[in-house]
Write an enzyme that holds these catalytic residues in place. Structure first.
Site, PDB file in Angstrom:
ATOM      1  N   ASP A 160      52.331  41.227  28.682  1.00 30.61           N
ATOM      2  CA  ASP A 160      51.279  40.730  29.567  1.00 30.61           C
ATOM      3  C   ASP A 160      50.592  39.554  28.875  1.00 30.61           C
ATOM      4  O   ASP A 160      49.591  39.729  28.179  1.00 30.61           O
ATOM      5  CB  ASP A 160      50.284  41.865  29.841  1.00 30.61           C
ATOM      6  CG  ASP A 160      49.351  41.560  31.008  1.00 30.61           C
ATOM      7  OD1 ASP A 160      49.630  40.588  31.744  1.00 30.61           O
ATOM      8  OD2 ASP A 160      48.358  42.281  31.179  1.00 30.61           O
TER       9      ASP A 160
ATOM     10  N   GLU B  79      51.811  34.325  39.734  1.00 30.63           N
ATOM     11  CA  GLU B  79      50.803  34.715  40.715  1.00 30.63           C
ATOM     12  C   GLU B  79      50.476  33.618  41.722  1.00 30.63           C
ATOM     13  O   GLU B  79      50.319  32.448  41.373  1.00 30.63           O
ATOM     14  CB  GLU B  79      49.520  35.135  39.979  1.00 30.63           C
ATOM     15  CG  GLU B  79      48.520  35.827  40.872  1.00 30.63           C
ATOM     16  CD  GLU B  79      47.760  36.922  40.137  1.00 30.63           C
ATOM     17  OE1 GLU B  79      46.785  37.417  40.705  1.00 30.63           O
ATOM     18  OE2 GLU B  79      48.140  37.283  39.015  1.00 30.63           O
TER      19      GLU B  79
END
Length: 314
Positions: free
Chosen positions: A16, A89
């Site tokens: 992440d 995203e």
């Protein structure tokens, strides 16, 4: 064997981070990014040339396009290191606009394709609003895989399963944060750790439900605050973990056993749930934690997207 190596035996480990130079150390299969991680990365000296390059190459184009070009550049760098997929995203400002989210998701895939990256290696990341979930359903029908993020409730997970999205990212740490803050001085850390952690409980419920009813959507626990939350979800399809916590797992040789098991879940006595829009909105409204954390998460990503815009404009 380190805990990280043990975890990799039954869970796909995902990094992440937007800091792709850290990836080679931990050898994750996949990687995830978001506006906050990209913003953090481009403020480091190592990555400022990427920012300057994107501005110089696409000067005069709309700011949203330059931002997406920069994000895709980071994704391409990440994919040169990890063997699997990267999540990229969609602008959080589109979280309540289904058509705009679909259009932006398709554009990101086109940008990756222009760089020679197959769409199978990309997950388009979308907030788990009702509109976002419907956008993801349309993208999936178009052959574009999605990752539904900012997921805090069982209702969101049910709707994502119905939409046949590729993957969901329930946020363990942010659920934990809300319950800890709400409890105040009554919070006893030892009593709410491991399998009793509210974030762990949420992901466990979703995982068991998906496996019980044959829902193919992958479950990827996200947003961890400590190693205990990670080890309590060993066996989950995927776990996306920050470099700091990956380092702690790599340094520890403590035993780590599987805690989530698909076969065990298939034997559970659970009730299948169906949600239309009205039922989804009502269920989300009744969950104060999920309602607050979803709104807060969108606001946070929007704020960082605006900061990234300003950096590019400057």
């Amino acid at each position: 064997m380190s805990q990280l190596d043990s975890l990799k035996q039954f869970t796909t480990v995902v990094a992440d981070t937007g800091d792709f130079k850290q990836l080679g150390v931990f050898l994750p299969t996949d990687a995830t990014t978001n506006p906050s991680l990209i913003l953090k990365a481009v403020q480091k000296a190592d990555y400022q040339p990427l920012l300057a390059e994107a501005v110089a190459k696409y000067r005069g184009r709309p700011l949203d396009e330059i931002t997406d070009r920069l994000i895709v550049r980071f994704g391409c760098e990440i994919l040169s290191i990890v063997p699997g997929r990267v999540s990229t995203e969609v602008d959080a400002r589109l979280s309540f606009d289904t058509a705009a989210t679909v259009a932006r998701g398709k554009r990101l895939i086109e940008m990756y394709a222009a760089e020679g990256i197959a769409k199978e290696r990309i997950l388009i990341k979308v907030a788990s609003t009702w509109e976002g979930i419907q956008a993801a359903a349309q993208l999936e029908k178009a052959g574009i895989r999605t990752n539904l993020t900012l997921l805090f409730s069982f209702a969101q997970a049910v709707a994502c399963g119905q939409a046949k999205v590729q993957l969901i990212s329930p946020f363990v740490g942010r659920i934990y944060d809300w319950y800890k803050k709400t409890a105040g001085t009554a919070w006893v850390e030892a009593d709410m750790a491991g399998a009793k952690d509210p974030g762990v409980i949420s992901v466990t419920q979703i995982y068991n439900y998906y496996k019980r009813f044959g829902i193919a959507t992958e479950v990827m626990g996200a947003s961890f605050r400590n190693v205990g939350q990670i080890t309590a979800l060993a066996g989950c399809d995927l776990l996306t973990i920050s470099p700091d916590l990956l380092a702690l797992l790599a340094e520890s040789n403590a035993p780590l056993n599987r805690t989530l098991d698909a076969k065990a879940a298939q034997a559970m006595d659970l009730e299948e749930v169906k949600l239309d829009e009205a039922a989804f909105r009502f269920a989300l409204n009744q969950d104060a934690m999920a309602t607050e954390k979803l709104a807060e998460g969108i606001r946070g990503f929007v704020a960082d997207a605006i900061k990234l815009d300003k950096l590019l404009a400057a």
